[in-house]
Design a protein around this motif. Structure first.
Motif, short mmCIF file in Angstrom:
data_model
loop_
_atom_site.label_atom_id
_atom_site.label_comp_id
_atom_site.label_asym_id
_atom_site.label_seq_id
_atom_site.Cartn_x
_atom_site.Cartn_y
_atom_site.Cartn_z
N LEU A 94 0.83 -1.20 0.00
CA LEU A 94 0.00 0.00 0.00
C LEU A 94 0.87 1.25 0.00
CD1 LEU A 94 -2.81 -0.99 2.53
CD2 LEU A 94 -2.89 -1.03 0.03
N VAL A 95 1.95 1.24 0.78
CA VAL A 95 2.86 2.38 0.82
C VAL A 95 3.50 2.59 -0.55
CG1 VAL A 95 5.00 3.27 1.81
CG2 VAL A 95 3.30 2.18 3.29
N LYS A 96 3.95 1.51 -1.18
CA LYS A 96 4.59 1.62 -2.50
C LYS A 96 3.62 2.18 -3.52
CE LYS A 96 5.97 -2.60 -3.07
NZ LYS A 96 6.56 -3.75 -3.78
N ASP A 97 2.36 1.65 -3.52
CA ASP A 97 1.37 2.11 -4.49
C ASP A 97 1.01 3.57 -4.26
OD1 ASP A 97 1.39 -0.35 -5.59
OD2 ASP A 97 -0.50 -1.03 -4.72
N THR B 43 -6.25 2.05 -10.88
CA THR B 43 -6.04 1.03 -9.85
C THR B 43 -7.15 1.12 -8.82
OG1 THR B 43 -3.65 1.23 -10.17
CG2 THR B 43 -4.40 0.19 -8.13
N ASN B 44 -7.63 -0.05 -8.36
CA ASN B 44 -8.65 -0.08 -7.31
C ASN B 44 -9.87 0.74 -7.71
OD1 ASN B 44 -9.76 -0.75 -4.77
ND2 ASN B 44 -9.00 1.16 -3.88
N ASN B 45 -10.33 0.54 -8.92
CA ASN B 45 -11.45 1.34 -9.44
C ASN B 45 -12.54 0.43 -9.99
OD1 ASN B 45 -13.14 3.24 -10.54
ND2 ASN B 45 -11.78 3.82 -12.21
N PRO B 46 -13.61 0.19 -9.24
CA PRO B 46 -14.69 -0.67 -9.74
C PRO B 46 -15.32 -0.14 -11.03
CG PRO B 46 -14.92 -0.31 -7.38
CD PRO B 46 -13.86 0.63 -7.86
N ASP C 137 -4.26 5.76 -24.10
CA ASP C 137 -4.61 5.62 -22.69
C ASP C 137 -5.11 6.98 -22.21
OD1 ASP C 137 -4.59 5.55 -19.87
OD2 ASP C 137 -3.11 3.95 -19.87
N THR C 138 -6.40 7.09 -21.94
CA THR C 138 -7.00 8.39 -21.62
C THR C 138 -6.65 8.87 -20.22
OG1 THR C 138 -9.04 7.26 -20.97
CG2 THR C 138 -8.90 8.08 -23.23
N THR C 139 -6.11 7.99 -19.37
CA THR C 139 -5.70 8.40 -18.03
C THR C 139 -4.30 9.00 -18.04
OG1 THR C 139 -6.99 6.54 -17.18
CG2 THR C 139 -5.58 7.69 -15.62
N THR C 140 -3.39 8.39 -18.79
CA THR C 140 -2.00 8.85 -18.82
C THR C 140 -1.65 9.62 -20.08
OG1 THR C 140 -1.18 6.83 -19.89
CG2 THR C 140 -1.32 6.83 -17.48
N ASP C 141 -2.56 9.62 -21.08
CA ASP C 141 -2.35 10.30 -22.38
C ASP C 141 -1.26 9.66 -23.21
OD1 ASP C 141 -4.30 12.39 -21.89
OD2 ASP C 141 -2.86 13.19 -20.45
N GLN D 141 1.21 8.91 -11.84
CA GLN D 141 0.96 8.51 -10.46
C GLN D 141 -0.53 8.42 -10.17
OE1 GLN D 141 -0.27 10.24 -7.58
NE2 GLN D 141 0.27 8.56 -6.20
N ARG D 142 -1.34 9.29 -10.79
CA ARG D 142 -2.78 9.25 -10.58
C ARG D 142 -3.36 7.92 -11.03
NH1 ARG D 142 -5.22 14.26 -9.72
NH2 ARG D 142 -7.21 13.45 -10.45
N SER D 143 -2.80 7.36 -12.09
CA SER D 143 -3.32 6.10 -12.61
C SER D 143 -2.92 4.92 -11.72
CB SER D 143 -2.83 5.85 -14.04
OG SER D 143 -1.44 5.55 -14.05
N LEU D 144 -1.89 5.09 -10.90
CA LEU D 144 -1.39 4.02 -10.05
C LEU D 144 -1.87 4.12 -8.61
CD1 LEU D 144 2.32 4.08 -11.29
CD2 LEU D 144 0.50 2.53 -12.04
N ASP D 145 -2.44 5.26 -8.26
CA ASP D 145 -2.83 5.52 -6.87
C ASP D 145 -4.12 4.79 -6.54
OD1 ASP D 145 -3.37 6.52 -4.39
OD2 ASP D 145 -3.35 8.63 -4.97
N TRP D 146 -4.05 3.83 -5.65
CA TRP D 146 -5.23 3.04 -5.29
C TRP D 146 -6.26 3.86 -4.53
CZ3 TRP D 146 -6.29 2.63 -0.10
CH2 TRP D 146 -5.23 2.95 0.78
N ALA D 147 -5.88 5.03 -4.00
CA ALA D 147 -6.80 5.88 -3.25
C ALA D 147 -7.32 7.04 -4.08
CB ALA D 147 -6.10 6.42 -1.99
N GLN D 148 -6.97 7.11 -5.36
CA GLN D 148 -7.39 8.22 -6.21
C GLN D 148 -8.85 8.04 -6.64
OE1 GLN D 148 -7.94 11.35 -7.63
NE2 GLN D 148 -5.70 11.29 -7.50
N VAL D 149 -9.71 9.00 -6.28
CA VAL D 149 -11.14 8.86 -6.59
C VAL D 149 -11.50 9.45 -7.95
CG1 VAL D 149 -11.90 8.77 -4.20
CG2 VAL D 149 -11.63 11.00 -5.32
N ARG D 150 -10.60 10.25 -8.54
CA ARG D 150 -10.87 10.77 -9.88
C ARG D 150 -9.57 10.77 -10.71
NH1 ARG D 150 -11.99 15.18 -6.40
NH2 ARG D 150 -14.23 14.94 -6.67
#
Length: 829
Positions: free
Chosen positions: A448-451, A528-531, A585-589, A645-654
């Motif tokens: 979790l810390v690494k992600d 990541t972690n996105n239903p 890839d629309t998240t990372t462009d 990093q936004r695409s890899l962050d398991w806690a990123q809500v948007r």
């Protein structure tokens, strides 16, 4: 001996057609796709046969909530000059309203309280006359049961009656479940055991017990379904999916029957006089007129849309007055993107890198009606819009591999899946899950810390945006184009390939002046972690990434036999034209190229130049998107790292904004919009009406891409105007149910739409709730012919579910379609 009917029997009226009424109420419910293929859905698709304004009134009565923004929202838009006095005047004139703009302004400043006319259920009035929250209890009980019945493998212990129809399974479970009785419904199990065995037999009996009259019954049953909008919509999806495969299913009728059983059980909680008043009030709502507040909100809503139309029409007309080059040189690169609004930003950034680049817009499945079977999988994935079914199965295999090598690779893949399955089974087992958290849970702390802080630099150091072997953590949908990667094997007959290629090229308007390199670019997302990850992928590919479709399209168009067949049809692709598949890839462009090793040696210089352009476009797109991601002012490598990093962050809500902001659909030559900054709000579809002699492409655009864009638009609209009812609330408190849906917290209804974080940034709405504005460059009579031919299209335009405009005279004139037929010149002209 024949017995003659008595006089009373002869005069008695036939019983109400309860079953037909119940089925009609079910037709009002939209489908909700499961998470693995979550796609945008028009929440009002079952009501498209009614005018938009009428449905606003109906939904307010049935759901007890509005499908329009609040007066506070419109007051803010007026104060900020987003809505002008001229917009209000135009809205009043179009609606032929007796109100004046001044009266609307006075009203929005201080709207008076208004008692609405509502359709109510027995649970509504029982909850209103006692302390027991019956509506909440019923929702939780039915949701608990639905979650167990529809579970697709998330639970370790399975319900024993899953093979029975929904109603029959519930009857078995409810006849032994004492929970309703503990909640206060005395004798509930005995009542359930005494019910008929089928929903078709139970519904008339239940409605007779309720003493319901035929008038207003459909609205009442619709009210019951809308007390469980999420589960009702998911069941509707299953019904629709089975019907597309020729199977009859009435599970939604079963669900409605279960809800009716609770209604009958609550009769003991209310007085007979209350029941009489309930039905009398409900009958009155059937003919209820639009409330005064709804009528005023509709005018404000129309003014909001008129302001957008005025601005966009003015910009389109101004662009048409700007001289453009008459001679069209051969492009150095032609890039075909999905019509998705996010592609508009990338196309603009790519075109800005070099004038010799030409971009085109086409539905992101690229006319490839395929089911994709990944390597090592038994079942395929539908890669077509949900309005259609795939025609061909495409299976991946390992290139240049011997049967022994392929078997070894498959065995390793299967072993990994089995180990993963066993580990997950241990974690979620009913006897080990709690002890697992205590003993092994801490072992995941470092991960979790690494992600969270992107510390695994070895895994994520690769940043090439055009690499042929992309990092799978960045591109989970894109198989590596390397010797050990799976390659698509076409399962399409040769003759069909020619026809598929012919249709695709004609419909996207690419029939001449081919570049040396033509890039077919699908799109997907990396989160990541996105239903809701599938909701960020390509809707035209059924909620999946479009790389499979792009690779199939490129493979077909590179075949000499296909090109020979196209030449016989009048489309001559030069021998030096090579098609290349790609994924945006629309998240990372990032744009990842596939099949790089197969690019001819003669095109290596072209390829290197394209890679430079794509790299520049990636950075350009990130810069354009950065302000909306909270990264305004961040540049260079820091911006690159932040976006990834936004695409890899398991806690990123948007991680990205998806299609938020979508407002228009333009089908015209790219020359009409190339000079415009459309801010990622417009679906762009190439269309040249002069080349469409049979008007078949125009028809296809209006019955498919236009309808899909309308579905997307109305899903974002509904999730904005009422996120509690048609959205899914905050992502922070989401829980996955049965692997196919989302609940808020640990109980309650299935959530039906987009998370709040997909349309709101915490301070303001990021999506402007407007109906789609469709602009088609074609003669008005040609558009009229399609409207007259297709009922579904006619309903959308005549009932006001979208606004239709015709661009004529080489872009120098725009006309607005008038509901019911006819056109008028747009005021901006």
């Amino acid at each position: 001996m024949t017995t003659l009917p008595t006089q009373n029997m002869m005069n008695s009226s036939p019983p109400p057609p309860w079953l037909n009424i119940a089925r009609n109420s079910c037709l009002r419910v939209p489908p909700l796709w499961p998470l693995h293929s979550f796609v945008a859905v028009n929440p009002f698709v079952g009501l498209a046969g009614k005018p938009f304004a009428e449905v606003c009134n109906l939904m307010a009565r049935v759901t007890h909530e509005s499908m329009l923004m609040s007066s506070d929202y419109f007051r803010q838009q007026y104060d900020s000059q987003r809505i002008t006095l001229a917009d209000l005047s135009t809205a009043v004139a179009r609606a032929r309203s007796g109100l004046t703009p001044a009266e609307l302004i006075d009203w929005v400043e201080s709207p008076p309280l208004e008692v609405p006319t509502l359709v109510r259920s027995v649970a509504d009035i029982a909850a209103g006359s006692a302390l027991d929250p019956w509506r909440t209890l019923i929702t939780e009980e039915m949701s608990k049961w639905c979650a167990a019945y529809f579970d697709e493998g998330q639970s370790a212990w399975r319900m024993p009656w899953k093979k029975l129809p929904l109603y029959a399974a519930w009857q078995q479970a409810a006849s032994i479940d004492a929970t309703p009785e503990l909640l206060g419904l005395t004798g509930f199990r005995a009542r359930v055991a005494a019910l008929p065995d089928t929903a078709a037999a139970a519904i008339p009996a239940l409605l007779e017990k309720l003493q319901l009259s035929e008038q207003g019954a459909e609205d009442y049953l619709h009210r019951l379904l809308m007390t469980l909008p999420g589960w009702s919509s998911y069941v509707q999806y299953r019904v629709r999916d089975k019907s597309m495969h020729g199977q009859h299913d009435e599970s939604l009728l079963d669900l409605l029957t279960v809800r009716l059983v609770f209604e009958v059980a609550l009769l003991d909680k209310i007085a007979p006089s209350d029941l009489h008043r309930l039905w009398t009030a409900n009958e009155g709502t059937a003919d209820a007129k639009t409330s005064a507040s709804t009528a005023k909100l509709l005018l404000w809503h129309s003014a909001l849309e008129i302001g957008f139309q005025r601005d966009l029409c003015g910009r389109l007309l101004e662009a048409a007055r700007t001289p453009s080059a008459t001679a069209k040189a051969r492009p150095a690169l032609q890039a075909i993107f999905c019509i998705d609004v996010r592609s508009e930003v990338m196309r603009r950034a790519l075109e800005a890198t070099a004038p010799e680049i030409e971009t085109l817009g086409f539905a992101g499945f690229f006319g490839m009606f395929i089911e994709h079977v990944p390597f090592g999988q038994r079942h395929g994935i539908s890669q077509v819009p949900v309005l259609f079914s795939p025609k061909y199965r495409i299976r991946e295999h390992l290139p240049h591999a011997t049967p022994v090598q392929e078997k070894t690779a498959l065995r390793k893949l299967q072993l990994g899946r089995r180990l993963n399955h066993s580990w997950n089974a241990f974690k979620t087992s009913a006897v080990s899950c709690f002890s697992f958290v205590e003993t092994a849970g801490v072992g995941f702390a470092w991960k979790l810390v690494k992600d969270s802080f992107q510390l695994d630099t070895k895994s994520h150091s690769h940043s090439c945006s055009t690499c042929a072997t992309p990092n799978l953590q960045h591109h989970p949908h894109a198989p590596q184009d390397a010797p050990d990667a799976a390659r698509i094997e076409s399962g399409i007959p040769q003759d069909d390939q020619v026809q598929i290629a012919l249709a695709a090229l004609k419909n996207m308007g690419l029939t001449s002046n081919f570049a040396r390199l033509v890039m077919v670019c699908g799109h997907g997302s990396s989160t990541t972690n996105n239903p809701y990850a599938a909701g960020l992928d390509c809707g035209a590919c059924g909620g999946h990434a479009g790389d499979s479709n792009a690779r199939v399209a490129a493979a077909i168009l590179n075949q000499p036999a296909v090109r020979a067949g196209l030449a016989e049809q009048g489309i001559h692709i030069p021998a030096d034209t090579h098609f290349l598949a790609a994924l945006h890839d629309t998240t990372t462009d990032r744009i990842t190229l596939f099949g790089v090793p197969q690019v001819p040696a003669t095109h290596q210089a072209d390829l290197k130049q394209v890679q430079v352009w794509l790299h520049a476009a990636t950075h350009g797109t990130r810069s354009l998107r950065s302000p909306t991601l909270g990264l305004g002012g961040v540049t260079g490598e820091q911006l690159d790292a932040s976006v990834i990093q936004r695409s890899l962050d398991w806690a990123q809500v948007r991680p990205e904004w998806g299609l938020a902001g979508n407002a228009a659909f333009i089908a015209a030559p790219r020359e009409r919009t190339r000079s415009l900054d459309l801010q990622g709000r417009v679906f762009l579809h190439n269309y040249n009406h002069a080349a469409d002699t049979q008007k078949s492409t125009l028809e296809l655009i209006m019955i498919a891409p236009m309808v899909v864009a309308n579905w997307i638009n109305l899903q974002y609209y509904a999730s904005t105007v009422n996120n509690r009812l048609w959205g899914s609330g905050s992502k922070v408190t989401h829980n996955v149910v049965g692997t196919f849906g989302i609940q808020q917290g640990n109980a309650g209804d299935l959530q039906a739409g987009l998370p709040l974080q997909s349309v709101h940034d915490g301070n303001k709405w990021m999506h402007e709730p407007m109906r789609l504005n469709v602009f088609i460059e074609a003669p008005c009579p040609d558009i009229d012919a399609v409207i007259a031919k297709h009922t579904s299209v006619r309903q959308l335009v005549d009932n006001g579910w979208l606004h239709l405009h015709a661009i004529t005279d080489e872009g120098r004139s725009i006309h607005r379609y008038i509901a019911g037929g006819g056109w008028e010149a747009h005021a901006a002209a």
